[in-house]
Scaffold this motif. Structure first.
Motif, PDB file in Angstrom:
ATOM      1  N   SER A 178      70.759 149.594 -21.490  1.00  0.00           N
ATOM      2  CA  SER A 178      70.755 148.220 -20.993  1.00  0.00           C
ATOM      3  C   SER A 178      69.483 147.494 -21.417  1.00  0.00           C
ATOM      4  CB  SER A 178      70.865 148.208 -19.466  1.00  0.00           C
ATOM      5  OG  SER A 178      70.771 146.891 -18.963  1.00  0.00           O
ATOM      6  N   ASP A 179      69.648 146.387 -22.125  1.00  0.00           N
ATOM      7  CA  ASP A 179      68.545 145.493 -22.431  1.00  0.00           C
ATOM      8  C   ASP A 179      68.651 144.302 -21.480  1.00  0.00           C
ATOM      9  OD1 ASP A 179      66.409 144.512 -24.531  1.00  0.00           O
ATOM     10  OD2 ASP A 179      67.764 142.826 -24.158  1.00  0.00           O
ATOM     11  N   PRO A 180      67.637 144.034 -20.666  1.00  0.00           N
ATOM     12  CA  PRO A 180      67.759 142.984 -19.646  1.00  0.00           C
ATOM     13  C   PRO A 180      68.111 141.617 -20.214  1.00  0.00           C
ATOM     14  CG  PRO A 180      65.849 144.361 -19.195  1.00  0.00           C
ATOM     15  CD  PRO A 180      66.360 144.777 -20.537  1.00  0.00           C
ATOM     16  N   GLU A 181      67.535 141.263 -21.353  1.00  0.00           N
ATOM     17  CA  GLU A 181      67.831 139.949 -21.922  1.00  0.00           C
ATOM     18  C   GLU A 181      69.272 139.875 -22.415  1.00  0.00           C
ATOM     19  OE1 GLU A 181      66.030 137.225 -21.725  1.00  0.00           O
ATOM     20  OE2 GLU A 181      64.665 138.452 -20.512  1.00  0.00           O
ATOM     21  N   ASP A 182      69.754 140.941 -23.032  1.00  0.00           N
ATOM     22  CA  ASP A 182      71.154 140.966 -23.455  1.00  0.00           C
ATOM     23  C   ASP A 182      72.083 140.848 -22.265  1.00  0.00           C
ATOM     24  OD1 ASP A 182      70.500 141.186 -26.119  1.00  0.00           O
ATOM     25  OD2 ASP A 182      70.989 143.314 -26.297  1.00  0.00           O
ATOM     26  N   ALA A 183      71.769 141.579 -21.199  1.00  0.00           N
ATOM     27  CA  ALA A 183      72.618 141.536 -20.002  1.00  0.00           C
ATOM     28  C   ALA A 183      72.647 140.133 -19.411  1.00  0.00           C
ATOM     29  CB  ALA A 183      72.117 142.552 -18.970  1.00  0.00           C
ATOM     30  N   ARG A 184      71.490 139.488 -19.342  1.00  0.00           N
ATOM     31  CA  ARG A 184      71.432 138.132 -18.792  1.00  0.00           C
ATOM     32  C   ARG A 184      72.197 137.143 -19.669  1.00  0.00           C
ATOM     33  NH1 ARG A 184      66.284 139.690 -16.560  1.00  0.00           N
ATOM     34  NH2 ARG A 184      65.221 139.400 -18.547  1.00  0.00           N
ATOM     35  N   LEU A 185      72.067 137.290 -20.991  1.00  0.00           N
ATOM     36  CA  LEU A 185      72.771 136.389 -21.899  1.00  0.00           C
ATOM     37  C   LEU A 185      74.284 136.538 -21.750  1.00  0.00           C
ATOM     38  CD1 LEU A 185      72.902 134.367 -24.214  1.00  0.00           C
ATOM     39  CD2 LEU A 185      72.545 136.278 -25.813  1.00  0.00           C
ATOM     40  N   ALA A 186      74.764 137.774 -21.660  1.00  0.00           N
ATOM     41  CA  ALA A 186      76.205 137.995 -21.502  1.00  0.00           C
ATOM     42  C   ALA A 186      76.713 137.387 -20.198  1.00  0.00           C
ATOM     43  CB  ALA A 186      76.516 139.484 -21.557  1.00  0.00           C
ATOM     44  N   ARG A 187      75.942 137.533 -19.127  1.00  0.00           N
ATOM     45  CA  ARG A 187      76.353 136.944 -17.849  1.00  0.00           C
ATOM     46  C   ARG A 187      76.353 135.428 -17.920  1.00  0.00           C
ATOM     47  NH1 ARG A 187      72.183 140.939 -14.928  1.00  0.00           N
ATOM     48  NH2 ARG A 187      73.369 142.882 -15.219  1.00  0.00           N
TER      49      ARG A 187
END
Length: 226
Positions: free
Chosen positions: A201-210
């Motif tokens: 999990s990359d936090p920025e990737d997760a936030r962007l997807a959400r």
């Protein structure tokens, strides 16, 4: 927890239900990975409740083992994959339909599916008229059923570092069948990247997807209602 009935066989399955305080943007069905209703899916459900969604999370493997929750290890993966095969392609769509039916009287209903749920979500998008939009995360089986025709807008998310899902190959198959479907590849993430704290999990990737999911839902009818 609530209990819903699947029309395909009359089976009663459990589901987690969360309702927002004071505002409701729409209904949301969250479809699990192969590990059952573990802390990651429930943390995600609560995150969406906080954003104003009434959320139902069905226990997809209740036919195989009621209350199943597995660790993200070799044994958990083996059991989860076994249960997913035993459950077949039609049972999960019928269960999702029961969740949608429980939510649709109060406004639009959306779906987010992870891993196993990402493939279920693609099938549901092609089968259930009442869904307003679907977000599929790392659905390994989507490429094999890419010819199904979604009845609502869909976006697909994959991690570049996923060892089991070749992102470019899967993206190409989806885009060949449905050039209108956005397929996003997250360069810093692997499988399961929505699960905060997991190794892939990359936090920025997760936030962007959400954020992309939220934008899709807003574009497809999510509204704040008292």
């Amino acid at each position: 927890m609530i209990r819903l009935t699947s029309a395909i066989d009359g089976f009663e399955f459990d589901a987690w239900l969360g309702k927002p305080d004071g505002m409701r943007k729409g209904g949301l069905v969250l479809v699990q990975e192969i590990f059952g209703l573990d802390r990651y899916i429930l943390e995600d459900a609560k995150r969406w409740v906080d954003q104003g969604y009434e959320v139902i999370v069905p226990a997809m493997f209740d036919r195989q083992e009621r209350g199943f929750v597995a660790d993200h290890d070799a044994d958990g993966i083996a059991t989860g994959l076994k249960y997913s095969r035993e459950n077949g392609p039609e049972n999960p769509v019928s269960d999702v339909r029961a969740c949608v039916d429980a939510l649709k009287q109060d406004g639009p209903v959306f779906l987010i599916g992870y891993c196993y749920g990402g493939t279920v979500g693609w099938r549901a998008a092609a089968a259930i008229d009442a869904l307003s939009a679907v977000v599929s995360y790392y659905g390994g089986g989507v490429a094999a059923i890419a010819d199904l025709q979604p009845k609502c807008p869909v976006i697909c998310n994959f991690g570049r570092k996923d060892p089991n899902i070749p992102a470019d190959e899967v993206s190409a198959k989806i885009k060949a069948a449905h050039p209108e479907v956005p397929v996003y590849i997250y360069e810093n993430s692997g499988h399961g990247f929505n699960n905060d704290g997991r190794p892939d999990s990359d936090p920025e990737d997760a936030r962007l997807a959400r954020a992309r999911a939220s934008a899709l839902f807003d574009a497809c009818g999510a509204v704040i209602a008292a």
